[in-house]
Motif scaffolding. Structure first.
Motif, mmCIF file in Angstrom:
data_model
loop_
_atom_site.group_PDB
_atom_site.id
_atom_site.type_symbol
_atom_site.label_atom_id
_atom_site.label_comp_id
_atom_site.label_asym_id
_atom_site.label_seq_id
_atom_site.Cartn_x
_atom_site.Cartn_y
_atom_site.Cartn_z
ATOM 1 N N TRP A 46 0.869 -1.170 0.000
ATOM 2 C CA TRP A 46 0.000 0.000 0.000
ATOM 3 C C TRP A 46 0.908 1.221 0.000
ATOM 4 N N VAL A 47 0.653 2.159 -0.892
ATOM 5 C CA VAL A 47 1.478 3.359 -0.992
ATOM 6 C C VAL A 47 0.608 4.575 -0.666
ATOM 7 N N VAL A 48 1.036 5.323 0.342
ATOM 8 C CA VAL A 48 0.297 6.517 0.779
ATOM 9 C C VAL A 48 0.547 7.665 -0.197
ATOM 10 N N ARG A 49 -0.421 8.551 -0.312
ATOM 11 C CA ARG A 49 -0.438 9.625 -1.304
ATOM 12 C C ARG A 49 0.767 10.560 -1.250
ATOM 13 N N ASP A 50 1.432 10.691 -0.118
ATOM 14 C CA ASP A 50 2.576 11.601 -0.001
ATOM 15 C C ASP A 50 3.683 11.276 -0.995
ATOM 16 N N VAL A 51 3.790 10.016 -1.375
ATOM 17 C CA VAL A 51 4.809 9.600 -2.351
ATOM 18 C C VAL A 51 4.576 10.281 -3.697
ATOM 19 N N LEU A 52 3.325 10.583 -4.013
ATOM 20 C CA LEU A 52 2.984 11.157 -5.318
ATOM 21 C C LEU A 52 3.347 12.633 -5.448
ATOM 22 N N ARG A 53 3.831 13.244 -4.403
ATOM 23 C CA ARG A 53 4.169 14.669 -4.440
ATOM 24 C C ARG A 53 5.469 14.957 -5.193
ATOM 25 N N SER A 54 6.346 13.961 -5.338
ATOM 26 C CA SER A 54 7.639 14.224 -5.967
ATOM 27 C C SER A 54 8.029 13.099 -6.920
ATOM 28 N N SER A 55 8.625 13.484 -8.035
ATOM 29 C CA SER A 55 9.094 12.495 -9.018
ATOM 30 C C SER A 55 10.168 11.598 -8.422
ATOM 31 N N THR A 56 10.997 12.169 -7.556
ATOM 32 C CA THR A 56 12.056 11.392 -6.912
ATOM 33 C C THR A 56 11.461 10.288 -6.045
ATOM 34 N N GLU A 57 10.437 10.630 -5.265
ATOM 35 C CA GLU A 57 9.791 9.626 -4.405
ATOM 36 C C GLU A 57 9.094 8.555 -5.230
ATOM 37 N N ILE A 58 8.462 8.960 -6.322
ATOM 38 C CA ILE A 58 7.800 7.991 -7.208
ATOM 39 C C ILE A 58 8.842 7.022 -7.766
ATOM 40 N N VAL A 73 0.371 -2.850 -6.570
ATOM 41 C CA VAL A 73 0.502 -1.658 -5.741
ATOM 42 C C VAL A 73 -0.889 -1.058 -5.541
ATOM 43 N N PHE A 74 -1.252 -0.878 -4.270
ATOM 44 C CA PHE A 74 -2.488 -0.178 -3.926
ATOM 45 C C PHE A 74 -2.084 1.260 -3.634
ATOM 46 N N LEU A 75 -2.394 2.144 -4.562
ATOM 47 C CA LEU A 75 -1.903 3.510 -4.552
ATOM 48 C C LEU A 75 -2.999 4.471 -4.101
ATOM 49 N N GLN A 76 -2.749 5.173 -2.997
ATOM 50 C CA GLN A 76 -3.735 6.134 -2.494
ATOM 51 C C GLN A 76 -3.706 7.359 -3.402
ATOM 52 N N VAL A 77 -4.828 7.618 -4.069
ATOM 53 C CA VAL A 77 -4.904 8.743 -5.003
ATOM 54 C C VAL A 77 -5.864 9.829 -4.520
ATOM 55 N N ARG A 78 -6.494 9.562 -3.388
ATOM 56 C CA ARG A 78 -7.389 10.552 -2.803
ATOM 57 C C ARG A 78 -7.410 10.333 -1.297
ATOM 58 N N GLY A 79 -7.100 11.392 -0.543
ATOM 59 C CA GLY A 79 -6.997 11.216 0.894
ATOM 60 C C GLY A 79 -7.966 12.064 1.689
ATOM 61 N N GLY A 81 -10.222 14.537 0.621
ATOM 62 C CA GLY A 81 -11.081 15.286 -0.287
ATOM 63 C C GLY A 81 -10.313 15.915 -1.430
ATOM 64 N N ASP A 82 -9.060 15.531 -1.610
ATOM 65 C CA ASP A 82 -8.245 16.080 -2.686
ATOM 66 C C ASP A 82 -7.821 14.966 -3.641
ATOM 67 N N ALA A 83 -7.415 15.360 -4.833
ATOM 68 C CA ALA A 83 -7.083 14.368 -5.863
ATOM 69 C C ALA A 83 -5.628 14.468 -6.269
ATOM 70 N N TYR A 84 -5.003 13.327 -6.430
ATOM 71 C CA TYR A 84 -3.645 13.244 -6.948
ATOM 72 C C TYR A 84 -3.703 12.745 -8.390
ATOM 73 N N TYR A 85 -4.686 13.242 -9.123
ATOM 74 C CA TYR A 85 -4.903 12.913 -10.522
ATOM 75 C C TYR A 85 -5.717 14.053 -11.127
ATOM 76 N N GLN A 86 -5.790 14.089 -12.453
ATOM 77 C CA GLN A 86 -6.592 15.115 -13.127
ATOM 78 C C GLN A 86 -8.073 14.791 -12.939
ATOM 79 N N SER A 87 -8.843 15.751 -12.442
ATOM 80 C CA SER A 87 -10.260 15.517 -12.205
ATOM 81 C C SER A 87 -11.049 16.803 -12.435
ATOM 82 N N ALA A 88 -12.201 16.644 -13.043
ATOM 83 C CA ALA A 88 -13.101 17.779 -13.230
ATOM 84 C C ALA A 88 -14.031 17.935 -12.037
#
Length: 127
Positions: A46-58, A73-79, A81-88
Motif C-alpha cells: 500500500w502506498v500513501v499519497r505523499d509519495v505522489l508529491r515528488s518524481s524522486t519519491e515515485i 501496488v495499492f496507490l492512495q490517489v485521494r486522501g 477530499g483532494d485528488a492526486y490525478y486530473q479531475s473535473a
C-alpha cells in the motif's frame, strides 16, 4: 411480523452499513478475480499519497517495487477530499503542479515493470 424482524427497529447506521457492504463486495470481487494459484503469487504494498508529491519519491517507490518483486501496488490517489490525478470533479491536492498527473505518471512507470496498479480512494473525510 415480530419486532426483531421489523425494519422499523433497525438501530444501525444505514449509510455506514451500506458503504461497508459495498466495500466488502468490491474486495470479494477483487479476490475472486484471481484464481487460487495467482493469489499465492500476489506480493502487494500500500502506498500513501505523499509519495505522489515528488518524481524522486515515485522513482524510489517504483525501484523498490521492482527490486522486491512486488506484483500489485495499492496507490492512495485521494486522501482528504483532494485528488492526486486530473479531475473535473475533485479539488487538486495542495502543492501539485496544475499540469501534473501523478497517478498517470506513476501508473505508466509501474506498468512498464509489469506491476499492477489499484487506486485506493478515501471517500469520506472523517478526521
Amino acid at each position: 411480523m415480530d419486532s426483531l424482524n421489523s425494519p422499523v427497529n433497525y438501530k444501525g447506521n444505514l449509510k455506514r452499513d451500506c458503504l461497508f457492504c459495498l466495500v466488502l463486495r468490491r474486495f470479494c470481487i477483487f479476490l475472486l478475480s484471481y484464481n487460487a494459484l495467482s493469489i499465492a503469487q500476489i506480493k502487494a504494498i500500500w502506498v500513501v499519497r505523499d509519495v505522489l508529491r515528488s518524481s524522486t519519491e515515485i522513482d524510489r517507490m517504483v525501484n523498490f517495487c521492482e527490486s522486491a518483486k512486488i506484483t500489485d501496488v495499492f496507490l492512495q490517489v485521494r486522501g482528504r477530499g483532494d485528488a492526486y490525478y486530473q479531475s473535473a470533479f475533485v479539488a487538486r491536492a495542495d502543492g501539485l503542479d496544475v499540469n501534473d498527473d501523478p497517478l498517470l505518471r506513476t501508473t505508466k512507470k509501474l506498468r512498464s515493470k509489469n506491476i499492477r496498479v489499484h487506486a485506493w480512494v478515501n471517500v469520506y473525510y472523517l478526521w
